[in-house]
Every structure is written in C-alpha cells, then in structure tokens.
Design a protein around this motif. Structure first.
Motif, PDB file in Angstrom:
ATOM      1  N   CYS A  27       0.848  -1.191   0.000  1.00  0.00           N
ATOM      2  CA  CYS A  27       0.000   0.000   0.000  1.00  0.00           C
ATOM      3  C   CYS A  27       0.882   1.240   0.000  1.00  0.00           C
ATOM      4  N   CYS A  83      -9.271   5.743  -1.877  1.00  0.00           N
ATOM      5  CA  CYS A  83     -10.010   4.663  -1.231  1.00  0.00           C
ATOM      6  C   CYS A  83     -10.825   5.187  -0.046  1.00  0.00           C
ATOM      7  N   THR A 108     -12.337   2.794   6.296  1.00  0.00           N
ATOM      8  CA  THR A 108     -10.932   3.067   6.005  1.00  0.00           C
ATOM      9  C   THR A 108     -10.701   4.566   6.102  1.00  0.00           C
ATOM     10  N   ARG A 125      -5.229  -3.507  -2.414  1.00  0.00           N
ATOM     11  CA  ARG A 125      -6.190  -4.110  -1.494  1.00  0.00           C
ATOM     12  C   ARG A 125      -6.639  -5.482  -1.979  1.00  0.00           C
ATOM     13  N   LYS A 181      -5.298  -4.978   3.724  1.00  0.00           N
ATOM     14  CA  LYS A 181      -4.098  -4.495   3.036  1.00  0.00           C
ATOM     15  C   LYS A 181      -3.018  -4.166   4.051  1.00  0.00           C
TER      16      LYS A 181
END
Length: 252
Positions: free
Chosen positions: A114, A122, A131, A161, A189
């Motif tokens: 990531c 995201c 998130t 992800r 992730k």
C-alpha cells in the motif's frame, strides 16, 4: 469559641478571596507555561531497487509481514490475499521505460505494498468510513466495520487491497494471536505495521530485509534517514500524475 455573624461573614469573604486568588494563579501559570508540542509525523518508505535485487529469490519481508498479520495462503490464485508482493518492473512502471531502461530492468522484481497516499481515493469512496488516513499518514482499515462493498478496491489505482472471497481463517498456516484474523467478505491491506509503530518499532518488512533495502521513517523530520536518502538519491513514485501523493518511494 462562639463565632458571631460578623466574624462568619469576614471569614467567608476571606475564603472566597483565597479561592479566587488560587484560580488566578492557575490561569497565569497556564498562560505562561510552554506551549504543547505541535510536532507532526508522516510515515514514509523508500525502497532501494538495486539492493532489493541482490537476491531475487528473497522473500523474507513478505513472509515476515504475512505471518505476523495472519494473511491467508489460498491455493487458488484467484483468491489471493497479499499485503506485500513483487511484480516485474515493466508492469509497475510501464511509462518509465525506454529501450535502455528495458535493458536494465526487464523482468526485475519490484516490491509493492500500500502506498499510504496523502490523498487516498479509497478513503473518499468508503460509504461506512471503514478506512481512513491517520494523523501519521497511515491508511488503515477497520475490519469489523468493513461491509465488503469493494468500492475502495475499485478506487485504488495501485491494486493494493485484497478481498476475502472465502473464510480466510482455515488458510492461515499459523495464527498469530497478537493480531486479529479476518472474516469472509472483508477487505484488507498493508497497514505499515501500525501496531509496531505505536511501540516505536519499525515495520516488520524493514526489519526482515537482509539487504537493508527498505528505509522507513518520518518524512516531516528533516534529518531523518529517509529524508537524507531522498535528498541524495533519485527516486520515483507509482503514478504520481494521479495526485494521490504516495508515501512509498523507489530509489533508482
């Protein structure tokens, strides 16, 4: 001794004055004390491509990360869950190639994870705020809040992800009791080893790398190791033109 009404009022007045004076001293002390620290932290990582390639078969960082974070090992590649992995250079940086870079980097593996963006798309699309980006720049996931809509996966331009299409727990070789396992229908992730950062420890991938190819540190600290490296070496980011502001840099 008998206290007269006059004497009682005098004593009460003195008490009120004393209380007021005490409060005034507190206010003055607070106003003259040193201000609280406003130091900010923004975690980032630099990956030295040359050092990382010294042993192309090395996957110590991947094993350390996946073992500690209970990442399942599915036999079916269609169900693969990954926090850190490798892909060929030409797939990672397709627009950075010339005939000479192809000669130098063809089929060379690039370590991926990531990117912990400054402006993570995201986060913007998650309908339940499962998130978010922390104050230290880590993009994290609440596994319990995730509803499995996969909007975040569609929004992430880096493919960072993974989705648990089936129950991951039977596919975990050895469960680490210190980190939560996930369930079917949950996205997961890399979290920059946030649980270790809270203890002033470096991410496991950094610690596990035998070539010391991974440099991790505070991007806001001018004299940090990562800032010194980024000043002295040329680096690239993945798809910087998208404006997401990746916090992972690749040293060439």
């Amino acid at each position: 001794m008998k206290i007269t009404r006059k004497r009682f009022l005098q004593l009460s007045g003195l008490s009120l004055i004393a209380v007021a004076a005490k409060r005034m001293v507190r206010v003055m002390a607070a106003s003259t004390s040193a201000p609280e620290s406003t130091k900010t932290v923004r975690w980032g990582m630099a990956i030295d491509l040359e050092k990382c390639r010294l042993d192309q078969g090395c996957d110590g960082c991947i094993k350390a990360c996946h073992s500690a974070h209970n990442v399942p090992q599915f036999a079916d590649r269609a169900h693969e869950v990954k926090w850190i992995w490798k892909q060929p250079f030409e797939d990672v940086f397709p627009f950075a190639e010339t005939e000479y870079t192809r000669e130098a980097h063809a089929n060379q593996p690039v370590l991926l994870l990531c990117d912990h963006c400054d402006d993570p798309p995201c986060v913007d699309v998650c309908p339940v705020e499962a998130t978010w980006r922390t104050d230290t720049g880590v993009v994290t996931v609440d596994f319990h809040r995730c509803i499995g809509c996969r909007y975040c996966m569609a929004a992430c331009p880096y493919g960072s992800r993974s989705f648990n299409w089936q129950d991951p727990r039977p596919a975990i070789p050895a469960v680490n009791p210190d980190f939560p396992t996930r369930t079917k229908g949950v996205v997961e992730k890399c979290n920059f080893c946030e649980e270790r950062l809270a203890k002033n420890l470096a991410p496991l991938c950094v610690e596990a790398c035998p070539e010391k190819a991974l440099i991790f540190g505070d991007l806001e600290q001018k004299d940090s190791e990562i800032r010194n490296v980024l000043r002295s070496r040329f680096s690239v980011q993945r798809k910087p033109e998208l404006g997401t502001g990746p916090s992972v840099y690749y040293l060439t």
